[in-house]
Design an enzyme around this catalytic site. Structure first.
Site, PDB file in Angstrom:
ATOM      1  CG  HIS A 198      30.122  46.514  39.488  1.00 18.92           C
ATOM      2  ND1 HIS A 198      29.010  45.500  40.462  1.00 18.92           N
ATOM      3  CD2 HIS A 198      30.843  45.495  39.212  1.00 18.92           C
ATOM      4  CE1 HIS A 198      29.378  44.520  40.455  1.00 18.92           C
ATOM      5  NE2 HIS A 198      30.398  44.216  39.454  1.00 18.92           N
ATOM      6  CD  GLU A 199      33.534  45.235  36.108  1.00 16.85           C
ATOM      7  OE1 GLU A 199      34.602  44.529  36.838  1.00 16.85           O
ATOM      8  OE2 GLU A 199      32.157  44.701  36.032  1.00 16.85           O
ATOM      9  CG  HIS A 202      34.914  43.724  41.440  1.00 12.93           C
ATOM     10  ND1 HIS A 202      34.316  42.933  42.313  1.00 12.93           N
ATOM     11  CD2 HIS A 202      33.965  43.650  40.529  1.00 12.93           C
ATOM     12  CE1 HIS A 202      33.222  42.463  42.057  1.00 12.93           C
ATOM     13  NE2 HIS A 202      32.983  42.891  40.781  1.00 12.93           N
ATOM     14  CD  GLU A 260      30.371  40.243  40.674  1.00 16.89           C
ATOM     15  OE1 GLU A 260      30.022  41.478  40.481  1.00 16.89           O
ATOM     16  OE2 GLU A 260      31.561  39.789  40.487  1.00 16.89           O
ATOM     17  CG  ASP A 264      25.900  45.296  42.197  1.00 18.14           C
ATOM     18  OD1 ASP A 264      26.557  45.473  40.980  1.00 18.14           O
ATOM     19  OD2 ASP A 264      25.063  44.511  42.403  1.00 18.14           O
ATOM     20  CG  HIS A 326      26.987  38.690  38.676  1.00 14.84           C
ATOM     21  ND1 HIS A 326      28.057  37.679  38.082  1.00 14.84           N
ATOM     22  CD2 HIS A 326      27.892  39.969  38.562  1.00 14.84           C
ATOM     23  CE1 HIS A 326      28.918  38.094  37.934  1.00 14.84           C
ATOM     24  NE2 HIS A 326      28.899  39.518  38.090  1.00 14.84           N
ATOM     25  NE  ARG A 332      23.937  42.900  39.865  1.00  7.63           N
ATOM     26  CZ  ARG A 332      24.924  42.873  38.948  1.00  7.63           C
ATOM     27  NH1 ARG A 332      24.955  42.117  38.030  1.00  7.63           N
ATOM     28  NH2 ARG A 332      26.111  43.463  39.078  1.00  7.63           N
TER      29      ARG A 332
END
Length: 364
Positions: A198-199, A202, A260, A264, A326, A332
């Protein structure tokens, strides 16, 4: 800081923000409130205690290996991606190559030797605010500190900073249920592996793609790739616009949460690939058929879903939907799983069903 002005303002704060705005039925226990204040003003001291008690040196290397696996799979995904052009691919791979990871805790910790504990709690808060302001002003005119941490070591969270092209995973998130050195691969990659993916995603979204490998504002994508990215992102925005929590009668904002949600989706795909590669090389570490689940793929997805299980009041949920980028945990989970062929395959979802729609959003 709550309580800095005495008990009466603290009570008023709870009645308005706690009860009316967030739906709390009783004040936060004193020990928890004090812990939050300690983490706010003495993050390194509290972090040092936390690390010494709960974070072994071997855990840091184990986490580092997971990150290497995730990065390797994302690099492969960039190579296989058909909608980005050659220049975008080259720039993205270069950025990935220069990515830095910060794991567990910073190398340098604040000693707090100059902190005064005399006077009231309010006096202390003013002293600490002035100290922080002086520290921030001292950074003016100096080169960027690429080793700076924006979270305390005990924080249960992770983040990517485009200006540093770095990811940070505090010791707080390298704990169960996200991570433990004894976890089988399916549980490890289904939790902290997804967080890492996920990070990392980004770094290549509509915001991260504006920064180059060194963290400077220099767009790494061509206009053509940017347009194609935006077109594919609309699919996810529309999908999440359709989600509505029970009893709230207010839809998720697909545009607000788009960045976000993209992360995900990229995170779960990257982590699942990394797990499969690891298990192919280490078949003896498979869980197999246990506890009502048939295979490691199912364990991976159940572990992922469990990381978003939490309780919240209806009032707090409303605030989240209106202000938080989020998506609420329920969606999610449902959102990304409904768009992933491997989930449908693992649980034998019928074609055209909610978790195996004929048309899926595909970005990474």
């Amino acid at each position: 800081a709550k309580g800095a002005l005495g008990p009466e303002p603290l009570e008023r704060d709870f009645r308005f923000y706690g009860m009316l705005v967030q739906g709390q039925k009783e004040p936060t226990p004193a020990w928890r409130a004090c812990m939050k204040e300690a983490d706010k003003y003495f993050p390194d001291a509290l972090g040092k205690l936390f690390v010494s008690e709960y974070f072994e040196p071997s855990a840091k290397e184990a986490a580092a290996q997971i990150l290497r696996d995730i990065e390797a799979q994302f690099a492969q995904m960039l190579q296989e991606n058909k909608w980005i052009d050659a220049r975008t691919r080259k720039n993205s791979l270069e950025k990935l190559h220069h990515l830095r990871n910060q794991i567990g805790y910073p190398d340098r910790l604040d000693s707090y030797e100059d902190v005064s504990m005399n006077g009231t709690f309010g006096d202390f808060v003013l002293h600490m605010l002035a100290r922080r302001q002086q520290s921030d002003l001292g950074l003016l005119g100096r080169s960027l500190d690429r080793n700076y941490w924006y979270m305390s070591p005990s924080t249960v969270n992770a983040y990517y900073v485009a200006m540093r092209n770095s990811m940070t995973f505090p010791a707080g998130i390298l704990q169960p249920p996200f991570f433990h050195k004894s976890y089988p691969p399916a549980l490890t990659y289904g939790a902290i592996g997804v967080v890492a993916g996920h990070e990392l995603t980004h770094a290549f979204d509509d915001h991260g793609s504006r920064y180059n490998a060194s963290g400077f504002l220099d767009k790494i994508w061509t206009n053509s790739s940017s347009v194609k990215f935006a077109e594919r992102a609309k699919c996810l925005s529309t999908l999440y616009d359709g989600y509505e929590p029970k009893k709230l009668h207010e839809h998720v904002n697909g545009k607000l949460t788009l960045g976000e949600n993209i992360a995900d989706l990229g995170g779960i795909r990257t982590a699942f690939r990394a797990m499969n590669k690891y298990l192919k090389e280490h078949p003896s570490e498979k869980i197999g058929k246990k506890h009502g689940l048939d295979n490691d793929a199912q364990f991976f997805f159940v572990q992922f879903a469990q990381t978003y299980c939490y309780q919240e009041t209806l009032s707090d949920l409303r605030i989240q939907i209106e202000t938080d980028p989020h998506t609420p945990g329920e969606f999610r989970t449902k959102g990304v799983l409904s768009q992933y062929d491997e989930f449908a395959k693992a649980f034998h979802c019928k074609p055209g069903s909610r978790y195996n729609p004929a048309s899926k959003c595909d970005i990474w």
